[in-house]
Enzyme design. Structure first.
Site, PDB file in Angstrom:
ATOM      1  N   TYR A  44       0.817  -1.212   0.000  1.00 54.60           N
ATOM      2  CA  TYR A  44       0.000   0.000   0.000  1.00 54.60           C
ATOM      3  C   TYR A  44       0.857   1.272   0.000  1.00 54.60           C
ATOM      4  O   TYR A  44       0.336   2.358  -0.272  1.00 54.60           O
ATOM      5  CB  TYR A  44      -0.923   0.037   1.220  1.00 54.60           C
ATOM      6  CG  TYR A  44      -1.874  -1.115   1.350  1.00 54.60           C
ATOM      7  CD1 TYR A  44      -2.119  -1.993   0.287  1.00 54.60           C
ATOM      8  CD2 TYR A  44      -2.549  -1.351   2.540  1.00 54.60           C
ATOM      9  CE1 TYR A  44      -2.988  -3.062   0.422  1.00 54.60           C
ATOM     10  CE2 TYR A  44      -3.426  -2.403   2.679  1.00 54.60           C
ATOM     11  CZ  TYR A  44      -3.634  -3.262   1.629  1.00 54.60           C
ATOM     12  OH  TYR A  44      -4.498  -4.322   1.778  1.00 54.60           O
ATOM     13  N   HIS A 102       1.130 -11.406   1.789  1.00 53.12           N
ATOM     14  CA  HIS A 102       0.070 -10.707   1.067  1.00 53.12           C
ATOM     15  C   HIS A 102      -0.511 -11.536  -0.077  1.00 53.12           C
ATOM     16  O   HIS A 102      -1.693 -11.447  -0.379  1.00 53.12           O
ATOM     17  CB  HIS A 102       0.597  -9.374   0.517  1.00 53.12           C
ATOM     18  CG  HIS A 102      -0.476  -8.364   0.297  1.00 53.12           C
ATOM     19  ND1 HIS A 102      -0.235  -7.013   0.311  1.00 53.12           N
ATOM     20  CD2 HIS A 102      -1.813  -8.490   0.073  1.00 53.12           C
ATOM     21  CE1 HIS A 102      -1.368  -6.360   0.086  1.00 53.12           C
ATOM     22  NE2 HIS A 102      -2.338  -7.235  -0.059  1.00 53.12           N
TER      23      HIS A 102
END
Length: 272
Positions: A44, A102
């Site tokens: 992010y 992730h």
């Protein structure tokens, strides 16, 4: 994961794709409303800003549940632990409460990254470890590869997508699911059934969707920048959907609306 964090983790404030003042202000509102669980990721590119926001919120460390995720580019032996240490530096934390992989690695061999994740846990960099975007078979394989409990498989989960295979794998393996894209990035609001059901409970369509997810046994991860929406996303614990309404919403999973595909993210596996 202890009982406090299990309860806290039920409602997580997600930070993607927020940055800057928008991230700081939204997190401050979320904390004021009652959120204590916050989710970020190396991918992010907002871990530092998330850390700055957490410091400004001034919650006690043992009141917060902070999750971050390791980028697949950092799954190598020489990059994994340094990347986690860098994440902690950005977050201004000595450890995260939940550290996730992730994505599955391209190529499908999940063992190396899982063992590195276990090393991070052993070194005290994370209180708990988990995965994200794992298939059912990956979940079954994962519990054979490492001994440390896997506390979450964070996946796309909303009432426009049938995830019964993953729910069955969660029951089989003891790896709980948690939800992202909980309102299908707004797609659920195109279907009037959720608002119709909500009228009977004095709740919005979004709250009905989130409550359905929780009643499937799956924690929710939501994001908004608007106080009213942040509040509404939090206020989903004071009503229970009937079995009839749960069944009506279950039927909507046959829509088959999937957001995260290989076209969007190169690490997306062949989904169940």
């Amino acid at each position: 994961m202890n009982i406090y964090f299990q309860n806290t983790y039920q409602r997580t404030f997600g930070t993607f794709p927020l940055t800057g003042a928008e991230l700081r202000d939204s997190m401050a509102i979320a904390a004021e409303i009652g959120y204590r669980s916050f989710d970020t990721a190396q991918m992010y590119e907002n871990e530092k800003e998330t850390g700055d926001a957490l410091a400004e919120i001034s919650l006690k460390r043992d009141e917060m549940c902070v999750t971050t995720k390791v980028h697949p580019d950092n799954f190598s032996d020489d990059a994994f632990l340094p990347s986690v240490e860098e994440s902690l530096k950005k977050l201004r934390l000595d450890y995260v409460d939940v550290l996730l992989l992730h994505w599955p690695p391209i190529g499908g061999d999940i063992a190396p990254s899982l063992k590195l994740l276990e090393q991070a846990h052993a070194k005290g960099l994370a209180k708990n470890i988990g995965v994200s975007n794992y298939t059912a078979q990956m979940m079954r394989d994962a519990v054979k590869i490492i001994e440390t409990p896997i506390v979450s498989n964070q996946v796309e989960f909303h009432p426009l997508l049938n995830q019964d295979v993953l729910l069955a794998a969660a029951s089989e393996t003891g790896i709980p699911l948690s939800s992202y894209c909980s309102v299908a990035r707004g797609e659920v609001f195109k279907h009037p059934i959720f608002a119709e059901i909500g009228q009977g409970y004095g709740k919005t369509a979004g709250q009905v969707v989130l409550r359905w997810i929780l009643q499937k046994g799956v924690p929710i991860n939501t994001m908004s920048t608007k106080r009213a929406n942040i509040q509404a996303n939090f206020d989903v614990m004071d009503f229970i959907l009937s079995n009839v309404d749960m069944d009506r919403i279950d039927a909507m999973t046959q829509v088959g609306y999937r957001i995260v595909t290989e076209d969007l993210v190169p690490w997306a596996p062949d989904w169940d």
